[in-house]
Design an enzyme around this catalytic site. Structure first.
Site, mmCIF file in Angstrom:
data_model
loop_
_atom_site.group_PDB
_atom_site.id
_atom_site.type_symbol
_atom_site.label_atom_id
_atom_site.label_comp_id
_atom_site.label_asym_id
_atom_site.label_seq_id
_atom_site.Cartn_x
_atom_site.Cartn_y
_atom_site.Cartn_z
ATOM 1 N N ASN A 175 43.101 44.327 35.486
ATOM 2 C CA ASN A 175 42.800 43.403 34.392
ATOM 3 C C ASN A 175 43.341 41.999 34.625
ATOM 4 O O ASN A 175 43.211 41.141 33.757
ATOM 5 C CB ASN A 175 43.353 43.940 33.073
ATOM 6 C CG ASN A 175 42.677 45.225 32.664
ATOM 7 O OD1 ASN A 175 41.522 45.450 32.987
ATOM 8 N ND2 ASN A 175 43.401 46.086 31.962
ATOM 9 N N CYS A 176 43.956 41.757 35.769
ATOM 10 C CA CYS A 176 44.544 40.450 36.083
ATOM 11 C C CYS A 176 43.459 39.507 36.600
ATOM 12 O O CYS A 176 42.764 39.819 37.572
ATOM 13 C CB CYS A 176 45.642 40.639 37.127
ATOM 14 S SG CYS A 176 46.295 39.110 37.807
#
Length: 105
Positions: A8-9
């Site tokens: 999710n980065c």
């Protein structure tokens, strides 16, 4: 080539998009192999810790005082991202220097 980071980065996503041959290793679910983590710590020292992360801000002073390797093994999301392993060479972060070294510019 392995890219250690979080799925999710945003920065990890950018790096993964620019490096189509890289395999994302989500450090929350899969962790970082001890040998890679130790090599990274010897190469980057305390720069390996992301002291601006939400995880870091959630730690008390006693936890923050623990050795960096112990913290990273317990809380892999504390690692600055991405950590890119290309053969035996490690790159930390997605800076212009890292992009140039990996031919992603």
């Amino acid at each position: 080539m392995h890219l250690y980071g979080l799925k999710n980065c945003d920065t990890c996503r950018k790096a993964l998009k620019a490096l189509p041959d890289a395999t994302l290793v989500d450090v929350r679910s899969e962790g970082v192999p001890d040998a890679v983590l130790e090599q990274a710590y010897h190469a980057f020292g305390d720069q390996l810790l992301n002291t601006r992360s939400t995880t870091w801000r959630g730690l008390d002073e006693e936890a923050r005082a623990r050795p960096a390797l112990a913290l990273l093994k317990e809380h892999p999301a504390l690692m600055k991202r991405p950590l890119i392993q290309q053969g035996s060479v490690l790159h930390l972060g997605w800076s212009k220097e890292t992009q140039a070294a990996l031919g992603a510019v």
